[in-house]
Scaffold this motif. Structure first.
Motif, mmCIF file in Angstrom:
data_model
loop_
_atom_site.group_PDB
_atom_site.id
_atom_site.type_symbol
_atom_site.label_atom_id
_atom_site.label_comp_id
_atom_site.label_asym_id
_atom_site.label_seq_id
_atom_site.Cartn_x
_atom_site.Cartn_y
_atom_site.Cartn_z
ATOM 1 N N ASP A 1 66.483 12.556 40.806
ATOM 2 C CA ASP A 1 67.282 13.743 41.081
ATOM 3 C C ASP A 1 66.405 14.939 41.424
ATOM 4 N N ALA A 2 66.833 15.701 42.435
ATOM 5 C CA ALA A 2 66.102 16.905 42.827
ATOM 6 C C ALA A 2 66.088 17.943 41.705
ATOM 7 N N ARG A 3 67.114 17.949 40.864
ATOM 8 C CA ARG A 3 67.185 18.952 39.786
ATOM 9 C C ARG A 3 66.089 18.771 38.747
ATOM 10 N N ASP A 4 65.456 17.616 38.729
ATOM 11 C CA ASP A 4 64.433 17.327 37.722
ATOM 12 C C ASP A 4 63.044 17.791 38.135
ATOM 13 N N HIS A 5 62.914 18.389 39.326
ATOM 14 C CA HIS A 5 61.585 18.733 39.834
ATOM 15 C C HIS A 5 61.592 20.106 40.499
ATOM 16 N N PHE A 6 60.442 20.792 40.396
ATOM 17 C CA PHE A 6 60.251 22.113 40.978
ATOM 18 C C PHE A 6 61.323 23.071 40.443
ATOM 19 N N ASP A 7 61.917 23.907 41.282
ATOM 20 C CA ASP A 7 62.929 24.834 40.787
ATOM 21 C C ASP A 7 64.254 24.141 40.487
ATOM 22 N N GLY A 8 64.418 22.923 40.994
ATOM 23 C CA GLY A 8 65.643 22.183 40.748
ATOM 24 C C GLY A 8 66.841 22.667 41.536
ATOM 25 N N ASP A 9 66.607 23.544 42.524
ATOM 26 C CA ASP A 9 67.719 24.122 43.268
ATOM 27 C C ASP A 9 67.747 23.687 44.731
ATOM 28 N N ARG A 10 66.966 22.677 45.076
ATOM 29 C CA ARG A 10 66.932 22.185 46.449
ATOM 30 C C ARG A 10 67.737 20.894 46.561
ATOM 31 N N PRO A 11 68.187 20.558 47.758
ATOM 32 C CA PRO A 11 69.041 19.373 47.887
ATOM 33 C C PRO A 11 68.320 18.055 47.674
ATOM 34 N N THR A 12 66.997 18.027 47.911
ATOM 35 C CA THR A 12 66.223 16.804 47.737
ATOM 36 C C THR A 12 64.900 17.128 47.062
ATOM 37 N N ILE A 13 64.249 16.096 46.518
ATOM 38 C CA ILE A 13 62.929 16.289 45.917
ATOM 39 C C ILE A 13 61.938 16.750 46.984
ATOM 40 N N ARG A 14 61.995 16.135 48.173
ATOM 41 C CA ARG A 14 61.082 16.522 49.242
ATOM 42 C C ARG A 14 61.266 17.992 49.614
ATOM 43 N N ALA A 15 62.509 18.455 49.655
ATOM 44 C CA ALA A 15 62.752 19.855 49.977
ATOM 45 C C ALA A 15 62.158 20.777 48.912
ATOM 46 N N GLY A 16 62.256 20.389 47.643
ATOM 47 C CA GLY A 16 61.637 21.174 46.582
ATOM 48 C C GLY A 16 60.133 21.218 46.723
ATOM 49 N N LEU A 17 59.530 20.077 47.046
ATOM 50 C CA LEU A 17 58.087 20.019 47.253
ATOM 51 C C LEU A 17 57.678 20.901 48.426
ATOM 52 N N GLU A 18 58.398 20.800 49.529
ATOM 53 C CA GLU A 18 58.068 21.584 50.721
ATOM 54 C C GLU A 18 58.148 23.081 50.421
ATOM 55 N N ALA A 19 59.159 23.496 49.649
ATOM 56 C CA ALA A 19 59.289 24.910 49.302
ATOM 57 C C ALA A 19 58.111 25.362 48.438
ATOM 58 N N PHE A 20 57.723 24.527 47.476
ATOM 59 C CA PHE A 20 56.571 24.867 46.633
ATOM 60 C C PHE A 20 55.301 24.980 47.477
ATOM 61 N N LEU A 21 55.071 24.008 48.359
ATOM 62 C CA LEU A 21 53.871 24.041 49.187
ATOM 63 C C LEU A 21 53.869 25.233 50.133
ATOM 64 N N ALA A 22 55.034 25.548 50.707
ATOM 65 C CA ALA A 22 55.112 26.685 51.620
ATOM 66 C C ALA A 22 54.708 27.973 50.917
ATOM 67 N N GLY A 23 55.040 28.080 49.634
ATOM 68 C CA GLY A 23 54.652 29.253 48.865
ATOM 69 C C GLY A 23 53.159 29.382 48.701
ATOM 70 N N HIS A 24 52.426 28.298 48.955
ATOM 71 C CA HIS A 24 50.962 28.307 48.871
ATOM 72 C C HIS A 24 50.314 28.109 50.238
ATOM 73 N N GLY A 25 51.098 28.272 51.299
ATOM 74 C CA GLY A 25 50.542 28.197 52.640
ATOM 75 C C GLY A 25 50.197 26.804 53.106
ATOM 76 N N VAL A 26 50.831 25.787 52.535
ATOM 77 C CA VAL A 26 50.551 24.399 52.913
ATOM 78 C C VAL A 26 51.729 23.840 53.699
ATOM 79 N N ASP A 27 51.462 23.286 54.876
ATOM 80 C CA ASP A 27 52.486 22.658 55.709
ATOM 81 C C ASP A 27 52.046 21.227 55.999
ATOM 82 N N LEU A 28 52.791 20.264 55.501
ATOM 83 C CA LEU A 28 52.440 18.858 55.723
ATOM 84 C C LEU A 28 52.840 18.380 57.108
ATOM 85 N N GLN A 29 53.578 19.160 57.835
ATOM 86 C CA GLN A 29 54.018 18.817 59.194
ATOM 87 C C GLN A 29 54.716 17.453 59.235
#
Length: 263
Positions: free
Chosen positions: A62-90
Motif C-alpha cells: 500500500d502507498a499509505r505505508d511509505h513516504f508521506d502516504g498521500d500519493r496514489p502509488t508507492i512509486r509516486a511517493g518515491l518520485e515526490a521524495f526524490l524530486a524534493g532532493h533534486g533527483v530525477d530517475l527519468q
C-alpha cells in the motif's frame, strides 16, 4: 553469476521472496542480541506481484505505508521524495525490499529502494526507517561501489539511544543472497549493529504458503519482538532516552562518503 556482485546495475528481476534472519546486536553498556527469522519481498513498485485471490491477504503493498502516504502509488511517493532532493530517475527502474501487509497489518523497520536511471545505472538508494511509535524517516544515500554509505542519525528509533551519531550502512542490491548491515557509530564506538541476511526464493504459491505458515502474522511478530526485547532491556536497568515531540515525515540526504572518511 550472482547479482550481489553488481550493486550498480539492475540485474535481479523482481518479484522475489527472501527468507531472512534479522539480528540486532547491542554492545554497550552490555552485550545483548535479538535474533528473529521472517521473510521479505523484493518487488518492482511499478508492478507489484499479482497473487491469486485466496493469497492476497498474505501480501499487500500500500502507498499509505511509505513516504508521506498521500500519493496514489508507492512509486509516486518515491518520485515526490526524490524530486524534493533534486533527483530525477527519468523513468528508470526501482527495486524495493520490504515487508508486505499480512492480514491487514504491516510494520517495516527498514524498507530499501534501489533507484536506477533509464540505462540501469544505480543513481541512489533510499532507506526508509519506521519506529514503533508510528514515525518514519527517509535517508537518501549515495553508496560507493561496495554499496556502502554514511548518514547522520536524524530519527528516534530505539528508546535507549539518543538522536546523535551516524549510521554506517552497507546495502548492496540483493541477488541470490541478501546481506545488509547497518552500524550505529557514536563518539564512544559502535554500540549497535543490525543485519538482515537471507536467501532468494522464487515467488510461487507453495513457497509463499510455506513461509506464511512458518512465520504467521510475520510483521506483527517483528513488531512484538522489538517491544518484548525493549521491555527486557528496560527491566535490566537500561535508561530510556527522552523521545522528541511529534514531527512530520522526515527526510535526509547523505553525501557519498565511506565509513573510512566519515567525520
Amino acid at each position: 553469476m550472482s547479482t550481489a556482485s553488481l550493486p550498480h546495475s539492475v540485474s535481479c528481476p523482481a518479484p522475489a521472496l527472501y527468507s531472512v534472519a534479522i539480528a540486532h546486536v547491542r554492545t554497550a553498556p552490555w552485550r545483548y542480541t535479538l535474533r528473529h527469522r521472517t521473510y521479505m519481498w523484493l518487488i518492482d513498485p511499478d508492478r507489484p506481484p499479482e497473487l491469486p485471490l485466496p493469497l492476497r491477504p498474505l501480501a499487500r503493498f500500500d502507498a499509505r505505508d511509505h513516504f508521506d502516504g498521500d500519493r496514489p502509488t508507492i512509486r509516486a511517493g518515491l518520485e515526490a521524495f526524490l524530486a524534493g532532493h533534486g533527483v530525477d530517475l527519468q523513468g528508470g527502474p526501482v527495486l524495493m525490499l520490504t515487508h508486505a501487509r499480512v492480514l491487514g497489518y504491516v510494520f517495516n523497520p527498514l524498507t530499501v529502494f534501489w533507484c536506477h536511471g533509464p540505462d540501469g545505472t544505480l543513481r541512489c538508494v533510499v532507506a526508509e526507517v519506521h519506529n514503533t511509535y508510528g514515525g518514519r524517516h527517509c535517508y537518501l544515500l549515495r553508496p560507493d561501489a561496495a554499496g556502502r554509505s554514511v548518514a547522520g542519525k536524524a530519527f528516534y528509533v530505539s528508546p535507549f539511544f539518543p538522536v546523535d551519531g551516524s549510521y554506517s550502512m552497507r546495502l548492496p542490491a540483493p541477488g541470490d543472497r541478501l546481506d545488509l548491515t547497518v552500524h550505529l557509530e557514536r563518539d564512544n564506538g559502535r554500540p549497535f549493529t543490525a543485519t538482515v541476511r537471507g536467501l532468494r526464493r522464487e515467488v510461487r504459491t507453495g513457497a509463499l504458503l510455506r513461509l506464511a505458515l512458518r512465520h504467521p502474522w510475520s510483521t506483527l511478530a517483528v513488531s512484538a519482538a522489538i517491544r518484548w526485547h525493549g521491555i527486557r532491556l528496560y527491566l535490566r536497568g537500561l535508561p530510556v532516552q527522552p523521545r522528541p515531540g511529534p514531527r512530520p515525515i522526515e527526510s535526509d540526504e547523505s553525501e557519498p562518503r565511506t565509513p573510512e572518511n566519515a567525520s
